[in-house]
Enzyme design. Structure first.
Site, mmCIF file in Angstrom:
data_model
loop_
_atom_site.group_PDB
_atom_site.id
_atom_site.type_symbol
_atom_site.label_atom_id
_atom_site.label_comp_id
_atom_site.label_asym_id
_atom_site.label_seq_id
_atom_site.Cartn_x
_atom_site.Cartn_y
_atom_site.Cartn_z
ATOM 1 N N HIS A 187 0.817 -1.213 0.000
ATOM 2 C CA HIS A 187 0.000 0.000 0.000
ATOM 3 C C HIS A 187 0.852 1.264 0.000
ATOM 4 O O HIS A 187 0.467 2.275 -0.565
ATOM 5 C CB HIS A 187 -0.966 -0.009 1.191
ATOM 6 N N GLU A 426 -12.051 -8.698 -5.442
ATOM 7 C CA GLU A 426 -10.637 -8.764 -5.054
ATOM 8 C C GLU A 426 -10.344 -9.978 -4.183
ATOM 9 O O GLU A 426 -9.247 -10.099 -3.638
ATOM 10 C CB GLU A 426 -10.200 -7.470 -4.364
ATOM 11 N N ASP A 450 -5.194 -7.216 -4.449
ATOM 12 C CA ASP A 450 -5.564 -8.217 -3.461
ATOM 13 C C ASP A 450 -5.900 -9.543 -4.120
ATOM 14 O O ASP A 450 -5.584 -10.601 -3.581
ATOM 15 C CB ASP A 450 -6.753 -7.728 -2.623
ATOM 16 N N CYS A 497 -9.324 -1.532 -11.190
ATOM 17 C CA CYS A 497 -8.660 -0.439 -10.468
ATOM 18 C C CYS A 497 -7.407 -0.907 -9.743
ATOM 19 O O CYS A 497 -6.759 -0.116 -9.063
ATOM 20 C CB CYS A 497 -9.626 0.236 -9.507
HETATM 21 C C1 PEP Z 1 -6.842 -3.882 -5.076
HETATM 22 O O1 PEP Z 1 -6.820 -4.712 -4.157
HETATM 23 O O2 PEP Z 1 -6.464 -4.134 -6.231
HETATM 24 C C2 PEP Z 1 -7.308 -2.501 -4.829
HETATM 25 C C3 PEP Z 1 -7.497 -1.647 -5.808
HETATM 26 O O3 PEP Z 1 -7.501 -2.141 -3.522
HETATM 27 P P1 PEP Z 1 -6.286 -1.769 -2.531
HETATM 28 O O4 PEP Z 1 -5.018 -1.717 -3.329
HETATM 29 O O5 PEP Z 1 -6.637 -0.464 -1.918
HETATM 30 O O6 PEP Z 1 -6.301 -2.893 -1.553
HETATM 31 MG MG MG Z 2 -7.799 -4.245 -2.279
#
Ligand code: PEP
Ligand code: MG
Length: 537
Positions: A187, A426, A450, A497
């Site tokens: 993250h 996810e 994820d 995303c």
């Molecule tokens: C993901 O898991 O791809 C996502 C967009 O959410 P995050 O990266 O915030 O966990």
């Molecule tokens: Mg995620």
């Protein structure tokens, strides 16, 4: 000149001084003092100077990153003036008859150690604050200006950075980030990318680099320490050229993203907070595909209230002027803890109480967030997105809660529009039962970050297993295909995303799979728009 190779996080370049932030070890000596009262006076003067420096920093940061984000520096100023900390330092000087530097060092280690042992993650996180303040006081006492010019932006080098660490920095001062730990999918790296900060991981940091000049080349994935003047000139030329060609291309490339065969792909921005809005708008985003609201929760010292959240979400809805703003309910937990919620230690936090699970367990927090989102929807084109869904019962629970909240608002005379509901795909189970989940959704948003971690059983932030983390793995591509087919059968669109959307090498494959929308960090909008336009599909 020394060249080190690491893992690319963002393809940008930074040139500047390195500033090291490593774990603190004792580095000052216990010099005996005869006049302890004079030594205490010297310490008190250092406290005043530290508080003044921090308040000036808070003011400057407030203008560049907003008062909310700048609050941490005010908190540091208060901690420097804390009665207990000061009492312990003066007691050490008097009783052990040692210099102030040493007394501060011991006090810092004492309090940081005390916080580190605490159960409550809020207090555990305070240990880094104590270390920062202790460092500042020692620097002032030593008369060190630090090898780094404090007023000039720098490249931050650290063993590891969490998203929280990153947010505690004055963003206007950070040119780039180099860490030993972490992967492109942690993250902190995603946050760095969405904050448009050049970054590299997997570089062994040498503390003696502090204050040295360096070039961080995100494109080649290397760090050049003490570059010679020819190399610096070459990099300055390259960055100037890139900036000029970017602004030329901006002109030519604004507008919709169509593939060669005329298929329209909607391109939106992933953003963490309001400081990234400008970049999303200037990059030509067709809305916000993912607003990670957890950063609002993480930056706050307490649960943000309905009014505060409402104003926050409304500001995005208004800024995007009718373009869609997808607000994801908070994805707190795992490596994004908050201090003020009951979050006991978990052995496997990525598989633990995270995202929607935490919202379910904190009903009032969840209802408050929904109230704020629904109210903000009156001011723009808002959609709500739910993270970490695994089962149908969760969606039933969500639909029921939405209904409850909407009725409650209605009974207060607040008429809220029906807004699209999205599900993050996810987890492997969500992808596998996406046919059933489509009954509860107006759109899907695939989170490959994820999804890859859970499908491949690879911790997304563990550099030691990074080679197993392959978002191109056939198992993932099959799940993507299945998800898109199930969504289209139901007539709902699919956005991607996760960071796979930001890989230009993946664009044509994703479009061929049938993905309708891509959402990427703001600074990558141009590049991905170019890849969509180059796509034959
Ligand atoms: C993901 O898991 O791809 C996502 C967009 O959410 P995050 O990266 O915030 O966990
Ligand atoms: Mg995620």
């Amino acid at each position: 000149m020394e060249v080190l190779h690491g893992n690319r996080i963002s393809a940008q370049t930074a040139i500047g001084q390195i500033r090291i932030r490593m774990e603190q070890t004792v580095r000052v000596q216990p010099v005996p003092v005869a006049d302890t009262e004079a030594e205490i006076g010297r310490y008190e003067a250092a406290v005043r100077q530290a508080a003044a420096e921090l308040r000036a920093l808070s003011e400057r940061a407030s203008r560049s990153i907003g008062p909310w984000n700048a609050r941490i520096f005010e908190v540091h100023a208060m901690m420097a003036e804390d009665v207990d900390y000061r009492g312990k330092v003066t007691e050490t000087i008097r009783e052990r008859r040692v210099c102030a530097e040493y007394a501060v060092e011991l006090t810092g280690l004492h309090f940081a150690g005390m916080f580190e042992k605490m159960e409550d993650p809020y207090f555990r996180a305070r240990s880094q604050d104590v270390k920062d303040i202790t460092d500042r006081l020692i620097r002032i006492l030593l008369g060190e200006k630090t090898s780094v010019d404090q007023d000039r932006p720098y490249i931050l080098a650290a063993s590891e950075l969490t998203p929280g660490d990153l947010m505690r920095q004055d963003r206007s001062c950070i040119l780039g980030i180099v860490t030993e730990q972490g992967t492109a999918y942690s993250h902190a790296s995603i946050l760095a990318r969405s904050m448009s900060i050049p970054a590299l991981t997997g570089i062994r940091i040498d503390p003696s680099w502090d204050g040295h000049m360096a070039i961080l080349d995100g494109e080649k994935g290397c760090l050049i320490i003490d570059p010679d003047s020819g190399t610096v000139k070459e990099y300055l030329r390259i960055t100037a050229e890139r900036a000029a060609s970017d602004s030329e291309k901006d002109e030519a490339e604004a507008g919709q993203a169509l593939t060669k065969s005329g298929k329209r792909i909607i391109l939106r921005a992933n953003i963490g907070d309001e400081t990234e809005l400008d970049a999303a708008v200037t990059g030509g985003a067709e809305g916000i595909g993912l607003l990670r609201t957890e950063y609002l929760f993480m930056e706050a010292g307490e649960l943000p209230g309905e009014e505060e959240q409402f104003r926050y979400y409304k500001s995005f809805a208004e800024a995007m002027k009718g373009q869609k703003v997808v607000i994801r309910t908070t994805d707190i937990g795992a490596d994004k803890p908050v201090s003020y919620l009951e979050m006991p230690h978990e052995e496997n936090p990525a598989l633990g109480k995270r995202a929607i699970r935490l919202s379910f367990d904190n009903r009032e927090m969840f209802r408050t967030q929904l109230r704020a989102i629904f109210r903000a929807a009156q001011y723009g084109n808002v959609a709500v997105l739910y993270p970490m869904i695994t089962s149908e019962w969760e969606m039933k629970e969500i639909v029921r809660t939405e209904e409850e909240v909407r009725n409650e608002l209605r009974s207060e005379g607040i008429e809220v529009p029906e807004i699209p509901r999205g599900i993050m795909i996810e987890t492997p189970s969500a992808a596998v039962i996406s046919d059933r989940l489509s009954e509860y959704a107006d759109f899907f948003s695939i989170g490959t970050n994820d999804l890859a971690q859970y499908v491949l059983a690879v911790d997304r932030k563990n550099a030691a297993v990074a080679k197993y983390y392959d978002p191109w793995h056939d198992a993932i591509l099959r799940l993507l295909t299945m998800t898109v087919q199930n969504a289209h059968r139901k007539g709902i669109p699919v956005c991607l995303c996760g960071e796979l959307a930001a890989d230009p090498a993946a664009t044509d494959r994703l479009i061929a799979l049938g993905v309708d929308e891509l959402s990427v960090a703001p600074y990558l909008l141009r590049e991905i728009r170019r890849s969509i336009r180059a796509c034959e599909v």
